[in-house]
Design a protein around this motif. Sequence first.
Motif, mmCIF file in Angstrom:
data_model
loop_
_atom_site.group_PDB
_atom_site.id
_atom_site.type_symbol
_atom_site.label_atom_id
_atom_site.label_comp_id
_atom_site.label_asym_id
_atom_site.label_seq_id
_atom_site.Cartn_x
_atom_site.Cartn_y
_atom_site.Cartn_z
ATOM 1 N N PHE A 562 0.798 -1.221 0.000
ATOM 2 C CA PHE A 562 0.000 0.000 0.000
ATOM 3 C C PHE A 562 0.839 1.284 0.000
ATOM 4 C CE2 PHE A 562 -2.706 -2.858 2.915
ATOM 5 C CZ PHE A 562 -3.089 -3.645 1.842
ATOM 6 N N ALA A 563 2.163 1.154 -0.116
ATOM 7 C CA ALA A 563 2.993 2.350 -0.142
ATOM 8 C C ALA A 563 2.674 3.221 -1.358
ATOM 9 C CB ALA A 563 4.476 1.965 -0.157
ATOM 10 N N ASP A 564 2.166 2.589 -2.435
ATOM 11 C CA ASP A 564 1.818 3.341 -3.637
ATOM 12 C C ASP A 564 0.336 3.713 -3.681
ATOM 13 O OD1 ASP A 564 0.749 0.830 -3.942
ATOM 14 O OD2 ASP A 564 1.690 0.413 -5.885
ATOM 15 N N GLY A 565 -0.390 3.462 -2.585
ATOM 16 C CA GLY A 565 -1.811 3.783 -2.558
ATOM 17 C C GLY A 565 -2.674 2.828 -3.355
ATOM 18 N N ARG A 566 -2.100 1.722 -3.806
ATOM 19 C CA ARG A 566 -2.857 0.721 -4.553
ATOM 20 C C ARG A 566 -3.167 -0.463 -3.644
ATOM 21 N NH1 ARG A 566 -5.329 3.303 -7.883
ATOM 22 N NH2 ARG A 566 -4.793 4.859 -6.316
ATOM 23 N N PHE A 567 -4.381 -0.991 -3.780
ATOM 24 C CA PHE A 567 -4.828 -2.109 -2.961
ATOM 25 C C PHE A 567 -5.135 -3.301 -3.870
ATOM 26 C CE2 PHE A 567 -5.272 1.774 -0.624
ATOM 27 C CZ PHE A 567 -4.913 1.444 0.670
ATOM 28 N N PHE A 568 -5.799 -4.333 -3.362
ATOM 29 C CA PHE A 568 -5.970 -5.560 -4.125
ATOM 30 C C PHE A 568 -7.432 -5.875 -4.419
ATOM 31 C CE2 PHE A 568 -1.806 -5.841 -2.178
ATOM 32 C CZ PHE A 568 -1.021 -6.224 -3.259
ATOM 33 N N THR A 569 -8.255 -4.859 -4.399
ATOM 34 C CA THR A 569 -9.632 -4.978 -4.866
ATOM 35 C C THR A 569 -9.629 -4.945 -6.399
ATOM 36 O OG1 THR A 569 -9.846 -2.586 -4.764
ATOM 37 C CG2 THR A 569 -10.529 -3.831 -2.796
ATOM 38 N N PRO A 570 -10.754 -5.286 -7.028
ATOM 39 C CA PRO A 570 -10.771 -5.264 -8.505
ATOM 40 C C PRO A 570 -10.372 -3.926 -9.105
ATOM 41 C CG PRO A 570 -12.640 -6.501 -7.691
ATOM 42 C CD PRO A 570 -11.968 -5.910 -6.478
ATOM 43 N N ASN A 571 -10.750 -2.793 -8.462
ATOM 44 C CA ASN A 571 -10.381 -1.490 -9.014
ATOM 45 C C ASN A 571 -9.142 -0.893 -8.346
ATOM 46 O OD1 ASN A 571 -11.313 -0.638 -6.527
ATOM 47 N ND2 ASN A 571 -12.923 0.707 -7.330
ATOM 48 N N ARG A 572 -8.471 -1.706 -7.510
ATOM 49 C CA ARG A 572 -7.222 -1.344 -6.828
ATOM 50 C C ARG A 572 -7.396 -0.195 -5.844
ATOM 51 N NH1 ARG A 572 -2.888 -4.149 -8.958
ATOM 52 N NH2 ARG A 572 -2.112 -3.812 -6.829
ATOM 53 N N ARG A 573 -8.639 0.044 -5.404
ATOM 54 C CA ARG A 573 -8.931 1.077 -4.421
ATOM 55 C C ARG A 573 -9.424 0.414 -3.130
ATOM 56 N NH1 ARG A 573 -9.897 6.259 -6.377
ATOM 57 N NH2 ARG A 573 -11.605 6.610 -4.893
ATOM 58 N N ALA A 574 -9.017 0.992 -1.994
ATOM 59 C CA ALA A 574 -9.501 0.489 -0.713
ATOM 60 C C ALA A 574 -10.974 0.818 -0.541
ATOM 61 C CB ALA A 574 -8.690 1.097 0.427
ATOM 62 N N ARG A 575 -11.623 0.082 0.353
ATOM 63 C CA ARG A 575 -13.049 0.288 0.601
ATOM 64 C C ARG A 575 -13.276 0.627 2.074
ATOM 65 N NH1 ARG A 575 -14.008 -5.053 -2.817
ATOM 66 N NH2 ARG A 575 -13.044 -5.933 -0.937
ATOM 67 N N MET A 576 -13.915 1.756 2.336
ATOM 68 C CA MET A 576 -14.405 2.023 3.676
ATOM 69 C C MET A 576 -15.765 1.333 3.812
ATOM 70 S SD MET A 576 -13.204 5.974 4.348
ATOM 71 C CE MET A 576 -13.853 5.995 6.029
ATOM 72 N N ILE A 577 -16.002 0.712 4.963
ATOM 73 C CA ILE A 577 -17.191 -0.092 5.187
ATOM 74 C C ILE A 577 -18.100 0.618 6.185
ATOM 75 C CG2 ILE A 577 -18.075 -2.350 5.896
ATOM 76 C CD1 ILE A 577 -16.289 -2.428 3.404
ATOM 77 N N ALA A 578 -19.301 0.936 5.761
ATOM 78 C CA ALA A 578 -20.266 1.562 6.659
ATOM 79 C C ALA A 578 -20.709 0.551 7.717
ATOM 80 C CB ALA A 578 -21.473 2.060 5.872
ATOM 81 N N VAL A 579 -20.533 0.927 8.978
ATOM 82 C CA VAL A 579 -20.776 0.012 10.097
ATOM 83 C C VAL A 579 -21.763 0.643 11.063
ATOM 84 C CG1 VAL A 579 -19.707 -0.988 12.149
ATOM 85 C CG2 VAL A 579 -18.528 -1.115 9.941
ATOM 86 N N ARG A 580 -22.810 -0.079 11.417
ATOM 87 C CA ARG A 580 -23.695 0.316 12.515
ATOM 88 C C ARG A 580 -23.306 -0.484 13.752
ATOM 89 N NH1 ARG A 580 -28.454 3.035 12.287
ATOM 90 N NH2 ARG A 580 -27.996 3.107 14.526
ATOM 91 N N ALA A 581 -23.006 0.217 14.827
ATOM 92 C CA ALA A 581 -22.561 -0.440 16.056
ATOM 93 C C ALA A 581 -23.684 -1.273 16.657
ATOM 94 C CB ALA A 581 -22.095 0.606 17.060
ATOM 95 N N GLN A 582 -23.303 -2.450 17.129
ATOM 96 C CA GLN A 582 -24.238 -3.348 17.808
ATOM 97 C C GLN A 582 -23.633 -3.794 19.128
ATOM 98 O OE1 GLN A 582 -25.902 -6.474 15.175
ATOM 99 N NE2 GLN A 582 -24.707 -5.518 13.544
ATOM 100 N N GLY A 583 -24.504 -4.048 20.089
ATOM 101 C CA GLY A 583 -24.042 -4.496 21.395
ATOM 102 C C GLY A 583 -23.820 -5.994 21.429
ATOM 103 N N PRO A 584 -23.437 -6.531 22.602
ATOM 104 C CA PRO A 584 -23.228 -7.978 22.756
ATOM 105 C C PRO A 584 -24.493 -8.765 22.435
ATOM 106 C CG PRO A 584 -22.312 -6.776 24.629
ATOM 107 C CD PRO A 584 -23.103 -5.784 23.826
ATOM 108 N N THR A 585 -24.320 -9.984 21.981
ATOM 109 C CA THR A 585 -25.471 -10.814 21.590
ATOM 110 C C THR A 585 -26.245 -11.320 22.793
ATOM 111 O OG1 THR A 585 -24.028 -12.746 21.499
ATOM 112 C CG2 THR A 585 -24.392 -11.559 19.442
#
Length: 917
Positions: A562-585
């Motif tokens: 990642f030193a060159d800003g390239r990742f290993f997804t199909p478009n070589r871009r990283a993905r931020m993942i939208a996360v909703r917090a959840q408590g213990p099960t």
Amino acid sequence: MNSTSQTISQATVKTTCPYCGVGCGVLAEQNGQGHWSVRGDPEHPANFGRLCSKGAALAETIDLPHRLTEPQVRQTDGQLAAVSWDLALNTIAAGFRAAIDEFGPESVGIYVSGQILTEDYYVANKLMKGFIGAANIDTNSRLCMSSAVAAYNRAFGSDTVPVSYEDLENADLVVLVGSNTAYAHPVIFQRLVAAKERRPEMKFVVIDPRRTATCDIADLHLPLAPGADALLFNGLLVALADADKINQAFLADSVDGFEETLATARTDAPDIDTLAQRCGLKKSDLEQFFNWFIATERTVSLWSQGMNQSATGTDKGNALINCHLATGRIGKPAMGPFSITGQPNAMGGREVGGLANQLAAHQGFTPEAIDRVSRFWGSDRVAQKPGLKAVDLFAAAGSGKIKALWIIATNPVFSLPDSHAVRAALATCPLVVLSECVDNTDTAAFADVLLPATTWGERNGTVTNSERRITRQLPFIRPPAQARHDWWVVCEVAKRLSFDDGFNFPNTAAIFREYAAMTGFENNGSRDLDLSAFATFSDAEYDALPPTRWPQPANQQAKEPFADGRFFTPNRRARMIAVRAQGPTSALTPTYPLRLNNGRLRDQWHGMSRTGAVPKLLNHASEPTVSVHPQDAARFRLRGHQIARIGNANGTALARVHLDDNQRPGSLFMPMHWSQAFSQHGLVNALTDAQTDPVSGQPEFKTQAVWAEPYPAKWYGFALISQRLTVPSLAQFSGGYAVLIPGDGVVRIELAGIDAPEDWLGWAKRQLGTLDARNTVPQGFEQGETAHWIEFADPANGRFRIAQIHAGQLDWVLHITADSRAVDTQWLAGLFRETELSTLQLADVMAGKPAGAQTDVGPIICACFSIGRNTLLDAMAEHPIPDVKTLGACTQAGTNCGSCIPELKALLAHSALVATP
């Protein structure tokens, strides 16, 4: 060394520690008398000569008790019997073949371990996924780091750890999340301590519900509410955005998903006051953490089981990674998100496809990858889809879907959640094969075929540590007569299944070459893992391989991911993942009002089959304990050193109460190490739900809802038993509290019970396995020899003391009292070394204390030198001791591995506080 082990080299051998994921280099050295010693390898870049208390004691584990030395197969009468290797291998192959022919390849499975070497992993994965044709092979690493793997894959398109240990040391801010690094990865902790000494401006934030030894270096401790990690990091992302610290150029060039992710985070964290309340934190502490993260470019976030072992562990990992992606703090020196692995070769297993949802060489189950693997292996049977993950694999064995299951170098009856269900599954599975080095694990009782495996000091291969560094693990002793390497056994079974062409490996060097070639096959920079530079190694080059971080592509210069800003997804871009917090099960209720956490101790490793054989490693903590805040202890009528019963709908456990005001109120903590080989009722996973993360399949170990109550013991006691005799099984004490504690020449069993026998002498003879010498020959005696008993009885006060004497020596001693006060047994254990007890010593045994002056060193704090609390307090009283270094110079405490330094500092602080008028 015993007769089963033989020296194969007189020279110093460089190898690797078999414990945690730090991957410390070890020098094994033999003296002129044939005794082995170990020390840290000063040239190894993981540890530079440091070792923790466990690693420093490795030489004391070379001759393991309960060593399995010959193949065994269960007979029609239900008993295991020794057989030849041919018969054992043929039995396995016939069982697998019968299941595959009748029910298909999905009816069999293999469960492997982060304890085996990469070469073992590779051939097991190749057999299952490449030639049997199903992906039902998973690893116990599923239980510790699979959520981190899933989070990395979602963010980067690859399972790439983008941080090194050197980055940790050079960072200006280190955020430790859900990681008691001081205990779980002690050498890394000591490297951080040293870095702080070099650069006092360096800051540490420790995020953990309880105040652990790691907080010794914390500039800020955030006692986060259990399970609130994703909520906290969503709040941090919002704070970064509001402070205008988003790296817009990096997002534009290299990252997708920022706007959606930030919008979701704002829903979770609408304002700082609400966030602080939901996280259970002080607003001022939360603001301090956010301000430091906002202001500090060179930030490394290190996380471990506290985040991973959750039904939402993948989301928690991505919430943290999001903060690094949003600020561009990745792929550069001294910054990045760092998941530190638990086991010595968890990373190697990830590389070769040890997880059920991966193909080898970091490839997924895409059509392109399946085709590539098929062509490389020359097999048209390659699995077409992911297999059953660990919890599902054993559930399938319980439901009858899995007909044959091969378990290698792990103890799932101990380590998997809902241990009762795992027992039931193995009891009903038609064929259970276990490859192990010892025969007394909880899982061994369910094996239909038990195979003697080699272990550390005997094995030959590679491991990969948490920073992607590959190191050779080299042998320096020969294995016991019939023990075999795991890779050899797998290959032999494969040949008996008619897969000869794929498994004709003469040695581990040949396996490593094939694996290295596979990582480079049709890669061309499209995949992160590339070891093709090693694909043409000779055997000699393989043996001489120095500690090396990957990638190592052929004919190219290695560069940091990642030193060159390239990742290993199909478009070589990283993905931020939208996360909703959840408590213990598991929800807290009036019936289950407490939250149970569990984790590692400083001096123990997993189920203690190795560390439990070293008496000094049991001095610091010898029994299962439950840490309770004093407020909760008062609420639930729990008293220090007495025994508590903890339970829920899954089961119950018994543990000594440890009052600890560092424990978060409303929460309990139990160590995870006590299997049934060491404790009848100390197994934490008897209480753990089989709830798993829907993405990673990792179980939620850390947040079980439980009740707690006093164990209504009517008597307490201990037995000391000479190791000349056969030590009784703890199953003989199944009706009460029983913990086995190995010592030097003597074994101690701590005992407590609800129902007291009327005849303690008769009970002792039955329970301790020794018969009346007037009628039969006692266990361990020759015909004609006799034993006699001496006893003291005070029924009114519930005190009884009994000892068996043979030929003037102690065989066993039993002490019973009506209360749970701790008793110093060191002087009594010393009497077992006497060849002829004097009349005075026999009187001492019955009195329960020595007549002469004895030094009580107190609870052991420094395991390396067996230095107790009282010894340290005496030194502080006699000398002006301002700091830990001075204390070490005076007593040696803390001068070897350094794992006890946080406790030494706390003791010094307490001593200074008491001395203040």
